[in-house]
Motif scaffolding. Structure first.
Motif, PDB file in Angstrom:
ATOM      1  N   VAL A 124      25.944  46.215  40.170  1.00  0.00           N
ATOM      2  CA  VAL A 124      27.003  46.649  39.263  1.00  0.00           C
ATOM      3  C   VAL A 124      28.329  46.102  39.772  1.00  0.00           C
ATOM      4  CG1 VAL A 124      28.272  48.627  38.341  1.00  0.00           C
ATOM      5  CG2 VAL A 124      25.786  48.749  38.593  1.00  0.00           C
ATOM      6  N   PHE A 125      29.089  45.476  38.885  1.00  0.00           N
ATOM      7  CA  PHE A 125      30.434  45.029  39.209  1.00  0.00           C
ATOM      8  C   PHE A 125      31.412  45.994  38.543  1.00  0.00           C
ATOM      9  CE2 PHE A 125      27.812  41.320  39.770  1.00  0.00           C
ATOM     10  CZ  PHE A 125      28.258  40.844  40.993  1.00  0.00           C
ATOM     11  N   LYS A 126      32.096  46.729  39.390  1.00  0.00           N
ATOM     12  CA  LYS A 126      33.096  47.686  38.915  1.00  0.00           C
ATOM     13  C   LYS A 126      34.426  46.959  38.808  1.00  0.00           C
ATOM     14  CE  LYS A 126      35.411  51.917  40.503  1.00  0.00           C
ATOM     15  NZ  LYS A 126      35.329  53.038  41.475  1.00  0.00           N
ATOM     16  N   VAL A 127      34.943  46.827  37.606  1.00  0.00           N
ATOM     17  CA  VAL A 127      36.172  46.067  37.365  1.00  0.00           C
ATOM     18  C   VAL A 127      37.297  47.034  37.034  1.00  0.00           C
ATOM     19  CG1 VAL A 127      37.258  44.215  36.052  1.00  0.00           C
ATOM     20  CG2 VAL A 127      34.799  44.128  36.518  1.00  0.00           C
ATOM     21  N   GLU A 128      38.264  47.101  37.923  1.00  0.00           N
ATOM     22  CA  GLU A 128      39.455  47.904  37.659  1.00  0.00           C
ATOM     23  C   GLU A 128      40.517  47.002  37.043  1.00  0.00           C
ATOM     24  OE1 GLU A 128      43.132  50.207  39.918  1.00  0.00           O
ATOM     25  OE2 GLU A 128      41.232  49.945  41.003  1.00  0.00           O
ATOM     26  N   PHE A 129      40.889  47.277  35.802  1.00  0.00           N
ATOM     27  CA  PHE A 129      41.961  46.524  35.143  1.00  0.00           C
ATOM     28  C   PHE A 129      43.281  47.172  35.551  1.00  0.00           C
ATOM     29  CE2 PHE A 129      38.324  45.221  32.700  1.00  0.00           C
ATOM     30  CZ  PHE A 129      38.602  43.900  32.404  1.00  0.00           C
ATOM     31  N   LYS A 130      43.890  46.600  36.586  1.00  0.00           N
ATOM     32  CA  LYS A 130      45.015  47.248  37.261  1.00  0.00           C
ATOM     33  C   LYS A 130      46.119  47.680  36.293  1.00  0.00           C
ATOM     34  CE  LYS A 130      45.424  47.584  41.221  1.00  0.00           C
ATOM     35  NZ  LYS A 130      44.997  48.623  42.209  1.00  0.00           N
ATOM     36  N   SER A 131      46.496  46.805  35.373  1.00  0.00           N
ATOM     37  CA  SER A 131      47.539  47.150  34.408  1.00  0.00           C
ATOM     38  C   SER A 131      46.989  47.227  32.991  1.00  0.00           C
ATOM     39  CB  SER A 131      48.683  46.127  34.475  1.00  0.00           C
ATOM     40  OG  SER A 131      48.196  44.817  34.223  1.00  0.00           O
ATOM     41  N   GLY A 132      45.677  47.267  32.871  1.00  0.00           N
ATOM     42  CA  GLY A 132      45.050  47.360  31.551  1.00  0.00           C
ATOM     43  C   GLY A 132      44.838  45.993  30.918  1.00  0.00           C
ATOM     44  N   PHE A 133      44.320  46.028  29.701  1.00  0.00           N
ATOM     45  CA  PHE A 133      44.197  44.806  28.909  1.00  0.00           C
ATOM     46  C   PHE A 133      45.560  44.421  28.334  1.00  0.00           C
ATOM     47  CE2 PHE A 133      39.788  46.498  28.429  1.00  0.00           C
ATOM     48  CZ  PHE A 133      39.096  45.390  28.896  1.00  0.00           C
ATOM     49  N   ASN A 134      45.675  43.184  27.863  1.00  0.00           N
ATOM     50  CA  ASN A 134      46.875  42.737  27.136  1.00  0.00           C
ATOM     51  C   ASN A 134      46.396  41.921  25.950  1.00  0.00           C
ATOM     52  OD1 ASN A 134      49.271  41.723  26.151  1.00  0.00           O
ATOM     53  ND2 ASN A 134      50.140  41.332  28.181  1.00  0.00           N
ATOM     54  N   ASN A 135      46.030  42.634  24.907  1.00  0.00           N
ATOM     55  CA  ASN A 135      45.442  41.993  23.733  1.00  0.00           C
ATOM     56  C   ASN A 135      46.416  41.024  23.074  1.00  0.00           C
ATOM     57  OD1 ASN A 135      42.995  41.783  22.441  1.00  0.00           O
ATOM     58  ND2 ASN A 135      43.477  43.311  20.888  1.00  0.00           N
ATOM     59  N   ARG A 136      47.713  41.345  23.107  1.00  0.00           N
ATOM     60  CA  ARG A 136      48.700  40.475  22.473  1.00  0.00           C
ATOM     61  C   ARG A 136      48.786  39.115  23.152  1.00  0.00           C
ATOM     62  NH1 ARG A 136      53.797  44.688  21.583  1.00  0.00           N
ATOM     63  NH2 ARG A 136      52.743  46.096  20.098  1.00  0.00           N
ATOM     64  N   ALA A 137      48.469  39.077  24.419  1.00  0.00           N
ATOM     65  CA  ALA A 137      48.508  37.810  25.163  1.00  0.00           C
ATOM     66  C   ALA A 137      47.153  37.117  25.176  1.00  0.00           C
ATOM     67  CB  ALA A 137      48.976  38.066  26.595  1.00  0.00           C
ATOM     68  N   GLY A 138      46.227  37.607  24.387  1.00  0.00           N
ATOM     69  CA  GLY A 138      44.901  37.004  24.365  1.00  0.00           C
ATOM     70  C   GLY A 138      44.066  37.378  25.564  1.00  0.00           C
ATOM     71  N   LEU A 139      44.316  38.561  26.118  1.00  0.00           N
ATOM     72  CA  LEU A 139      43.577  39.045  27.281  1.00  0.00           C
ATOM     73  C   LEU A 139      43.078  40.463  27.004  1.00  0.00           C
ATOM     74  CD1 LEU A 139      45.984  37.713  30.055  1.00  0.00           C
ATOM     75  CD2 LEU A 139      43.702  36.825  29.528  1.00  0.00           C
ATOM     76  N   GLY A 140      42.315  40.571  25.926  1.00  0.00           N
ATOM     77  CA  GLY A 140      41.772  41.858  25.520  1.00  0.00           C
ATOM     78  C   GLY A 140      40.281  41.935  25.769  1.00  0.00           C
ATOM     79  N   PRO A 141      39.649  42.981  25.292  1.00  0.00           N
ATOM     80  CA  PRO A 141      38.203  43.136  25.484  1.00  0.00           C
ATOM     81  C   PRO A 141      37.381  41.974  24.945  1.00  0.00           C
ATOM     82  CG  PRO A 141      39.166  45.223  24.811  1.00  0.00           C
ATOM     83  CD  PRO A 141      40.249  44.192  24.682  1.00  0.00           C
ATOM     84  N   ASP A 142      37.775  41.415  23.793  1.00  0.00           N
ATOM     85  CA  ASP A 142      37.039  40.272  23.237  1.00  0.00           C
ATOM     86  C   ASP A 142      37.032  39.095  24.201  1.00  0.00           C
ATOM     87  OD1 ASP A 142      36.095  41.165  20.713  1.00  0.00           O
ATOM     88  OD2 ASP A 142      38.108  41.005  19.895  1.00  0.00           O
TER      89      ASP A 142
END
Length: 334
Positions: A124-142
């Protein structure tokens, strides 16, 4: 202290899926060890060393860098990489290339190691998104899913694979006992995503990683690559914190302080009865506390056994030096 009864100690550097009882046990019926901040060079010289350690769970801290539109891997620098991942995408290149690479290279390292060890234990790779996603910058869940899928392909055990067989949600699948055996999961990896410390302390951030990814999973269950986790130890069903009740069945992974879970005020058998995965962090801090980095092998094994009795699926600490005798140990849960 309860003595550790080992189902399977992982032999060799790659780690096996398990043998005998361990191989036949469902992932949700076992307890194994994990390593906190496994991407740091002070923890392992190279990221591949974490994969070779026998650990069942390793952690990555990820930043969405909106300037470069890349996923950075670092503990505290949102604009640069500071980690043990190499610019290497073949087994022959590992342990010899430049480190401090982005998330894509960490995934390349996983793929290269997998190619050299195709029957490895599930990780299991536990990924902590330190500051969250940034969907507006093209760095979202997709985009995260696309990167994982593009690098690792079908070696990822996804929510869709858990739900295979007609289960409507991960919750339905878990409660029906759909988690495969460790033997069936040989050669696979899984991703857990959690909100980050910076995200949680940001008063302007009203959409944390857990909710954002759960919404994404609900909307795209066939392509989502990760399991969102409910973060923080609480009594009862922690999913009641989500006012959108339709999100709750999309969470089957829970993550919180081992000290809180072990103190006795939380019925951790509830997680085991429902076949939910429970990650207990800071295993060393449970009273009586032991060394966070270099306990004796027996102290660490006893602690792992104690938390197995408290129904942990994974007990994590900074025991990177205890490999594979501790990190490769798999115990019966509960």
């Amino acid at each position: 202290m309860v003595a550790a009864v080992v189902l399977a100690a992982v032999p060799g550097s790659a780690g096996a899926a398990g043998s005998g009882a361990a191989a036949g046990a469902a992932l949700s019926a076992t307890t194994a060890a994990g390593v906190h901040n496994a991407y740091e060079k002070g923890t392992f010289t190279y990221f591949v060393d974490a994969l070779d350690s026998g650990a069942a769970l390793v952690e990555l801290d990820v930043w969405a860098d909106s300037l470069s539109r890349r996923w950075r891997v670092s503990h505290s620098n949102p604009f640069g990489n500071d980690n043990n991942c190499e610019y290497a995408d073949s087994p022959e290149e590992l342990r010899g290339q430049v480190r401090n690479q982005d998330l894509g290279s960490c995934l390349d390292n996983i793929r290269a190691w997998h190619d050299a060890n195709p029957g490895h234990r599930p990780i299991v790779f536990k990924v902590e998104f330190k500051s969250g996603f940034n969907n507006r910058a093209g760095l979202g869940p997709d985009e995260f899913d696309a990167l994982v899928r593009g690098k690792l392909g079908d070696m990822v055990f996804t929510p869709a694979r858990l739900m295979a067989g007609g289960h409507a949600t991960p919750d339905d699948a878990a409660r029906a006992g759909a988690w495969p055996s460790r033997e069936a999961l040989a050669g696979t990896v899984m991703f857990e995503v959690i909100p980050g410390t910076v995200e949680q302390s940001n008063p302007t951030d009203t959409l944390w990683t857990d909710v954002e990814y759960a919404r994404h999973l609900r909307a795209a269950p066939s392509t989502a690559q990760a399991f969102p986790a409910v973060l923080g130890a609480e009594a009862g069903d922690p999913r009641t914190r989500y006012s959108d009740t339709s999100l709750r069945p999309w969470f089957v992974v829970f993550d919180g302080s081992a000290g809180s879970y072990a103190a006795g005020g939380i019925d951790t058998s509830w997680y085991a009865r429902n076949n939910y995965l429970l990650v207990m962090t800071g295993a060393h801090s449970v009273a009586p506390a032991i060394d966070a980095y270099n306990p004796t092998e027996q102290q660490a094994l006893d602690r792992l056994a104690l938390l197995a009795g408290r129904h942990a699926s994974f007990a994590t600490s900074d025991w990177s030096s205890l490999r594979p005798e501790v990190l490769g140990t798999v115990l019966p849960r509960g």
